[in-house]
Motif scaffolding. Sequence first.
Motif, mmCIF file in Angstrom:
data_model
loop_
_atom_site.group_PDB
_atom_site.id
_atom_site.type_symbol
_atom_site.label_atom_id
_atom_site.label_comp_id
_atom_site.label_asym_id
_atom_site.label_seq_id
_atom_site.Cartn_x
_atom_site.Cartn_y
_atom_site.Cartn_z
ATOM 1 N N ALA A 20 -2.539 7.216 5.297
ATOM 2 C CA ALA A 20 -4.205 7.084 5.407
ATOM 3 C C ALA A 20 -5.186 6.086 4.631
ATOM 4 C CB ALA A 20 -4.583 9.075 4.791
ATOM 5 N N ILE A 21 -5.477 5.434 5.401
ATOM 6 C CA ILE A 21 -6.608 4.483 4.539
ATOM 7 C C ILE A 21 -7.965 4.845 4.242
ATOM 8 C CG2 ILE A 21 -8.069 2.404 4.831
ATOM 9 C CD1 ILE A 21 -6.298 1.509 6.981
ATOM 10 N N LEU A 22 -8.102 4.977 2.791
ATOM 11 C CA LEU A 22 -9.661 5.236 2.576
ATOM 12 C C LEU A 22 -10.962 4.737 2.239
ATOM 13 C CD1 LEU A 22 -7.676 6.712 -0.649
ATOM 14 C CD2 LEU A 22 -8.213 8.427 1.409
ATOM 15 N N GLN A 42 -5.183 2.750 -0.672
ATOM 16 C CA GLN A 42 -5.344 1.606 0.129
ATOM 17 C C GLN A 42 -6.462 0.283 -0.332
ATOM 18 O OE1 GLN A 42 -3.309 2.979 3.988
ATOM 19 N NE2 GLN A 42 -0.906 1.933 3.200
ATOM 20 N N ALA A 43 -7.581 1.473 -0.107
ATOM 21 C CA ALA A 43 -8.599 0.454 0.337
ATOM 22 C C ALA A 43 -9.156 0.277 -1.470
ATOM 23 C CB ALA A 43 -9.050 0.935 0.927
ATOM 24 N N GLU A 44 -9.582 -0.244 -1.888
ATOM 25 C CA GLU A 44 -10.341 -0.100 -2.836
ATOM 26 C C GLU A 44 -11.470 -0.151 -2.823
ATOM 27 O OE1 GLU A 44 -12.527 -3.888 -5.839
ATOM 28 O OE2 GLU A 44 -11.424 -4.934 -3.800
ATOM 29 N N PRO A 45 -11.296 0.960 -4.093
ATOM 30 C CA PRO A 45 -12.796 1.679 -4.376
ATOM 31 C C PRO A 45 -14.202 1.544 -4.528
ATOM 32 C CG PRO A 45 -11.590 2.717 -5.376
ATOM 33 C CD PRO A 45 -10.938 1.416 -4.953
ATOM 34 N N GLY A 222 -5.112 -4.186 -7.508
ATOM 35 C CA GLY A 222 -4.558 -3.073 -7.143
ATOM 36 C C GLY A 222 -3.741 -2.091 -7.688
ATOM 37 N N GLN A 223 -3.092 -2.522 -8.360
ATOM 38 C CA GLN A 223 -1.704 -1.886 -9.187
ATOM 39 C C GLN A 223 -2.188 -0.986 -10.352
ATOM 40 O OE1 GLN A 223 0.144 -4.682 -11.052
ATOM 41 N NE2 GLN A 223 0.537 -6.149 -9.273
ATOM 42 N N TYR A 224 -1.660 0.419 -10.274
ATOM 43 C CA TYR A 224 -2.043 1.795 -10.804
ATOM 44 C C TYR A 224 -0.459 2.394 -10.250
ATOM 45 C CZ TYR A 224 -2.680 3.715 -5.701
ATOM 46 O OH TYR A 224 -2.159 4.403 -4.657
ATOM 47 N N GLU A 395 5.438 5.780 -11.760
ATOM 48 C CA GLU A 395 5.327 4.983 -10.725
ATOM 49 C C GLU A 395 4.346 3.507 -10.114
ATOM 50 O OE1 GLU A 395 6.706 5.496 -6.027
ATOM 51 O OE2 GLU A 395 7.251 7.137 -7.901
ATOM 52 N N LEU A 396 4.852 2.724 -10.164
ATOM 53 C CA LEU A 396 3.629 1.705 -10.076
ATOM 54 C C LEU A 396 3.549 1.468 -8.370
ATOM 55 C CD1 LEU A 396 1.714 -0.424 -12.073
ATOM 56 C CD2 LEU A 396 3.925 -2.180 -11.680
ATOM 57 N N GLN A 397 2.434 1.373 -7.807
ATOM 58 C CA GLN A 397 1.440 1.730 -7.093
ATOM 59 C C GLN A 397 0.250 0.443 -6.822
ATOM 60 O OE1 GLN A 397 1.591 4.549 -4.544
ATOM 61 N NE2 GLN A 397 3.502 5.990 -4.884
ATOM 62 N N GLN A 398 0.379 -0.268 -5.190
ATOM 63 C CA GLN A 398 -0.963 -0.966 -5.495
ATOM 64 C C GLN A 398 -1.378 -0.584 -4.211
ATOM 65 O OE1 GLN A 398 0.908 -4.938 -4.905
ATOM 66 N NE2 GLN A 398 -1.447 -5.863 -6.111
ATOM 67 N N TYR A 399 -2.912 -0.767 -4.103
ATOM 68 C CA TYR A 399 -3.302 -0.828 -2.624
ATOM 69 C C TYR A 399 -4.165 -2.294 -2.447
ATOM 70 C CZ TYR A 399 -8.008 -0.865 -6.389
ATOM 71 O OH TYR A 399 -8.452 -1.566 -7.640
ATOM 72 N N ARG A 400 -4.308 -2.197 -1.572
ATOM 73 C CA ARG A 400 -4.957 -3.795 -0.979
ATOM 74 C C ARG A 400 -6.533 -4.061 -0.794
ATOM 75 N NH1 ARG A 400 -0.244 -6.442 -2.140
ATOM 76 N NH2 ARG A 400 1.399 -5.114 -0.960
#
Length: 400
Positions: A20-22, A42-45, A222-224, A395-400
């Motif tokens: 889901a793209i936020l 996924q989206a930068e907030p 974007g890394q969190y 766990e390291l994830q990333q939004y674009r």
Amino acid sequence: MIRGSSRWFFASMLTTTLSAILIFHFSCASDAQRAYSQGLVQAEPRVRVLLSRHTGLRTGAIDLSSSYEVRGLDGKQLGRGTAAKAIPLAAASGGRAVKVGEQTFAASAVEIVPGRDAAIALGGTGYRGSIIVRAKGDTIDLINSVMMESYLGGVVGSEMPLSWSEAALGAQVIAARTYALNEVAGSRRDGFDVHDTDASQVYHGMKNENEKARRVVEATRGQYLVFEGKVLKAFFSSTCGGHTASAASVFGGSEIRPLAGSECGACSASKWHRWTVDFPVATIATKLAQAGYPVKGDIRQIEVVNPGPGGHGTEVKVVSTEESKRVPAGKFRGALGYSELRSTAFTATREDDSFRFEGRGWGHGVGLCQYGAEGLAKRGKTTREIVETYYPGAELQQYR
């Protein structure tokens, strides 16, 4: 929450297929909250930052170096203006309207959106993004609405010296991004997501932003961190004193692996790695009473209750000649002064009419140790390795 500095550097990383793209604007819709709680970003907030020096104002002023629009929080344009200095801001109609310059808008909150980025100054400090003016009765609060990556550019140099290594700064920025995402997801506050103080994490707009800060933010863009499918509340503090604290020991609640405490051994360069401070018994009694925890009789013993691996506990037991009282550890430290009693990882010994506190670390000690991160970087550790040290199992994830 915090003491240190943040901004970070990362190359390779784990990505996950997200469904889901936020689309995140000024309020957190329930679907966005659910997605954040499941670690789906996924989206930068945007981040809404309450500006502590600009709250509860009878009147305010804003400098704008470009033309601007005044919008409602629904995005609808309400008015326009041209570049000018010291544009007056005020509440009107008992908080039911807001004045921007000579215009009055029938809304309790409006957003001033400049025509270009970095066009805002408040009290001589520059800000990216836009400014929300919120009326509360006869006063106003100013809130900086800014994209996450731009926000982090203002956090990193406010939380950690920019002279430090990029590996340490990179770990800090990942922690700061993760912490902010967790706060944005919660929507627990009245019209904003985070404070600009260490009640959340320190942010001074563009004051401490430079090319190095921007570079480290971009390197980790974007890394969190996520744990068990949820965005981690990635606490951090200045100095752990050798072993980070358990979040459950400090804040209560259930233990989770990434915040259960871990060996550091790299923060000895901090002047607060070990410390000693003396307080007269009478001063302790007075300060506790002022904080709402009066103790009857002469205080004879002070000890941290069930300290965790970092030496911190949720309570401090105060024993006097007449009673034994337990005080929440954070309240105890606050009563004596956060800058005097640097942490709650201490032992206290009575010597005549005073107590000598021998402690370690500065801050709550949970999560990333800022001085430790720099110490590990000097030993050749990468940003990833530093993050893994202080948030094991995340766990390291990333939004674009």
